[in-house]
Design a protein around this motif. Structure first.
Motif, mmCIF file in Angstrom:
data_model
loop_
_atom_site.group_PDB
_atom_site.id
_atom_site.type_symbol
_atom_site.label_atom_id
_atom_site.label_comp_id
_atom_site.label_asym_id
_atom_site.label_seq_id
_atom_site.Cartn_x
_atom_site.Cartn_y
_atom_site.Cartn_z
ATOM 1 N N GLN A 63 0.826 -1.201 0.000
ATOM 2 C CA GLN A 63 0.000 0.000 0.000
ATOM 3 C C GLN A 63 0.861 1.253 0.000
ATOM 4 O OE1 GLN A 63 -3.613 0.172 2.513
ATOM 5 N NE2 GLN A 63 -2.793 2.075 3.322
ATOM 6 N N THR A 64 1.932 1.242 0.769
ATOM 7 C CA THR A 64 2.837 2.390 0.810
ATOM 8 C C THR A 64 3.444 2.646 -0.565
ATOM 9 O OG1 THR A 64 3.358 1.986 3.135
ATOM 10 C CG2 THR A 64 4.913 3.335 1.884
ATOM 11 N N ARG A 65 3.920 1.583 -1.217
ATOM 12 C CA ARG A 65 4.519 1.734 -2.544
ATOM 13 C C ARG A 65 3.469 2.157 -3.572
ATOM 14 N NH1 ARG A 65 6.564 -3.287 -1.233
ATOM 15 N NH2 ARG A 65 5.391 -4.273 -2.933
ATOM 16 N N PHE A 66 2.273 1.576 -3.452
ATOM 17 C CA PHE A 66 1.198 1.887 -4.406
ATOM 18 C C PHE A 66 0.844 3.371 -4.366
ATOM 19 C CE2 PHE A 66 -3.388 2.265 -5.299
ATOM 20 C CZ PHE A 66 -3.424 1.747 -6.589
ATOM 21 N N SER A 289 -2.646 -5.598 -5.447
ATOM 22 C CA SER A 289 -1.610 -6.575 -5.088
ATOM 23 C C SER A 289 -1.933 -7.952 -5.652
ATOM 24 C CB SER A 289 -1.483 -6.647 -3.563
ATOM 25 O OG SER A 289 -0.583 -7.664 -3.173
ATOM 26 N N ASP A 290 -3.187 -8.366 -5.537
ATOM 27 C CA ASP A 290 -3.597 -9.676 -6.053
ATOM 28 C C ASP A 290 -3.418 -9.762 -7.566
ATOM 29 O OD1 ASP A 290 -4.180 -10.782 -3.641
ATOM 30 O OD2 ASP A 290 -6.353 -10.515 -3.771
ATOM 31 N N ARG A 291 -3.519 -8.636 -8.245
ATOM 32 C CA ARG A 291 -3.344 -8.651 -9.695
ATOM 33 C C ARG A 291 -1.916 -9.054 -10.075
ATOM 34 N NH1 ARG A 291 -6.828 -3.169 -11.172
ATOM 35 N NH2 ARG A 291 -8.887 -4.177 -11.055
ATOM 36 N N ILE A 292 -0.956 -8.625 -9.292
ATOM 37 C CA ILE A 292 0.436 -9.024 -9.542
ATOM 38 C C ILE A 292 0.577 -10.528 -9.339
ATOM 39 C CG2 ILE A 292 2.814 -8.748 -8.778
ATOM 40 C CD1 ILE A 292 2.097 -5.904 -7.929
ATOM 41 N N THR A 293 -0.027 -11.046 -8.261
ATOM 42 C CA THR A 293 0.028 -12.491 -7.995
ATOM 43 C C THR A 293 -0.621 -13.282 -9.122
ATOM 44 O OG1 THR A 293 -0.078 -12.059 -5.617
ATOM 45 C CG2 THR A 293 -0.614 -14.290 -6.350
ATOM 46 N N GLY A 299 -0.614 -15.835 -15.427
ATOM 47 C CA GLY A 299 -0.463 -15.071 -16.652
ATOM 48 C C GLY A 299 -1.628 -14.165 -16.966
ATOM 49 N N ASN A 300 -2.424 -13.821 -15.955
ATOM 50 C CA ASN A 300 -3.567 -12.922 -16.166
ATOM 51 C C ASN A 300 -3.747 -12.066 -14.921
ATOM 52 O OD1 ASN A 300 -6.444 -11.983 -16.135
ATOM 53 N ND2 ASN A 300 -6.455 -13.028 -18.119
ATOM 54 N N LYS A 301 -3.562 -10.768 -15.053
ATOM 55 C CA LYS A 301 -3.608 -9.898 -13.873
ATOM 56 C C LYS A 301 -5.016 -9.707 -13.329
ATOM 57 C CE LYS A 301 -4.333 -5.279 -15.757
ATOM 58 N NZ LYS A 301 -3.922 -3.873 -15.669
ATOM 59 N N SER A 302 -6.030 -9.975 -14.152
ATOM 60 C CA SER A 302 -7.408 -9.733 -13.711
ATOM 61 C C SER A 302 -8.058 -10.959 -13.089
ATOM 62 C CB SER A 302 -8.265 -9.261 -14.896
ATOM 63 O OG SER A 302 -7.760 -8.056 -15.427
ATOM 64 N N LEU A 303 -7.409 -12.106 -13.199
ATOM 65 C CA LEU A 303 -8.008 -13.356 -12.738
ATOM 66 C C LEU A 303 -8.463 -13.285 -11.289
ATOM 67 C CD1 LEU A 303 -8.520 -16.471 -12.997
ATOM 68 C CD2 LEU A 303 -6.155 -16.776 -12.268
ATOM 69 N N MET A 304 -7.632 -12.714 -10.422
ATOM 70 C CA MET A 304 -7.928 -12.738 -8.992
ATOM 71 C C MET A 304 -8.863 -11.608 -8.552
ATOM 72 S SD MET A 304 -4.365 -14.214 -7.395
ATOM 73 C CE MET A 304 -5.058 -14.340 -5.746
ATOM 74 N N ASP A 305 -9.382 -10.850 -9.514
ATOM 75 C CA ASP A 305 -10.476 -9.925 -9.213
ATOM 76 C C ASP A 305 -11.770 -10.707 -8.978
ATOM 77 O OD1 ASP A 305 -8.659 -7.940 -9.724
ATOM 78 O OD2 ASP A 305 -9.908 -6.866 -11.162
#
Length: 358
Positions: A63-66, A289-293, A299-305
């Motif tokens: 969160q701090t970095r974001f 953060s979950d998007r990076i994971t 291989g999909n940044k939106s999957l964990m939405d």
């Protein structure tokens, strides 16, 4: 000691140990066996508990970095027409000015009629109960006080007669119920018919006031951010009843544009009307953060939405329904990262606005 004697003693010791161990295993109680199984189970389940500890530690750093790299606008529901905050890297949080107080006047007027109806509807079929009388007597006093004070309240003069009509109708209805010492469906229907058209007017004026205010705020903030607007995130909170046509989210969407929806602009469902800024910051940070994971592992940044097991559960539901000789009832599949509105979007028959209701 001779070598052969030592070897014989060693073999005897091993045989004795194995015998004792085997005997212990045979005589282990069911309670001890269950305790061992429980311990084994807990050793695995504890990994999930520990995950939350690691998650929270990592989330605080993220969160701090974001926030040091991305401006963020939070639009939060409130009884005063909402709150907006702008977080900019390296600067203090900027709190937007409040919606003009006329919004609260119009909302309070409309809510007063709804409050009366709630009490009446609860007691309408309770013929032997007079529990409605005391609260309506108190509300009549409050209504007459507001009516007497109306001339001193600043507002658009073309709106004042309508506000007065509503308050006067409230007062007349309460007086009627108390004078009759009873509630009737007919009197309630007459009250609703009399106030309905005026309520629709003040609802429209309140929405107009709110939208004009927040668009003025966002005009300024977008200009202040300049090129940084393209990396700005936005989020608004909602509970179920306010999800459809959410006002703050809809206003934000006009500035972020269609491609930002569900990407840099998020509608976050909560369990109450109001949400703390910190809770919203945590939610936005968790999503980012979950998007990076998701990108690293799948291989999909939106999957964990989305619900991670949802796709496989969907297949399981279809399979289980087929076993039962029935067709599964499920919404259509949409791609991860869909830019559609996070609300009902499929058109159909029926009233869609207050103006559609006769």
């Amino acid at each position: 000691m001779k070598k052969s004697s030592f070897l014989t003693l060693t073999i005897a010791s091993v045989m004795l140990f194995n015998s004792v161990t085997a005997h212990a295993a045979k005589t282990e109680t069911p309670a001890n066996t269950q305790a061992s199984k429980d311990a084994a189970l807990n050793s695995i389940l504890e990994l999930n508990v520990g995950m939350f500890t690691l998650y929270e530690q990592a989330l605080g750093d993220f969160q701090t970095r974001f926030l040091s790299n991305h401006p963020l606008i939070l639009g939060l529901f409130s009884g005063t027409g909402g709150k907006m905050m702008l977080y900019r890297p390296g600067k203090e949080v900027e709190h937007a000015p409040s919606v003009p107080v006329i919004y609260q006047i119009l909302k309070s007027t409309g809510h007063s009629t709804m409050a009366i109806s709630q009490i009446v509807l609860q007691y309408l079929n309770k013929k032997d109960s007079m529990g409605w009388k005391a609260p309506l007597e108190t509300y009549l006093t409050d209504t007459n006080k507001a009516l007497a004070s109306l001339s001193q309240v600043e507002m658009n003069e073309s709106w004042r007669p309508v506000v007065r009509n509503i308050l006067k109708a409230n007062s007349d209805y309460l007086t009627l119920c108390l004078s009759k010492n009873q509630l009737s469906p007919e009197d309630l229907q007459d009250f609703a018919r009399k106030t309905g058209p005026d309520l629709k007017l003040i609802i429209g004026w309140a929405a107009q006031t709110q939208v004009q205010h927040w668009m003025g705020v966002l005009d300024k903030w977008k200009a202040d951010l300049g090129n940084d607007w393209d990396k700005t995130y936005g989020a608004s909170n909602t509970i179920y009843v306010a999800r459809q046509n959410n006002i703050l989210f809809s206003v934000l969407a006009q500035y972020f544009g269609p491609q930002a929806i569900n990407d840099r602009l998020m509608l976050i469902e909560t369990t109450s009307f109001t949400t703390t800024p910190q809770d919203m910051l945590t939610a936005v940070s968790r999503i980012a953060s979950d998007r990076i994971t998701g990108d690293v592992f799948f291989g999909n940044k939106s999957l964990m939405d989305y619900e991670l097991m949802g796709g496989d559960a969907r297949k399981a539901i279809i399979a289980e329904m087929q076993k039962r000789g029935r067709e599964a009832f499920l919404p259509p599949l949409v791609p991860f990262g869909s830019k559609q509105w996070p609300a009902l979007v499929t058109p159909g028959p029926g009233a869609k606005t207050l103006d559609d209701l006769k």
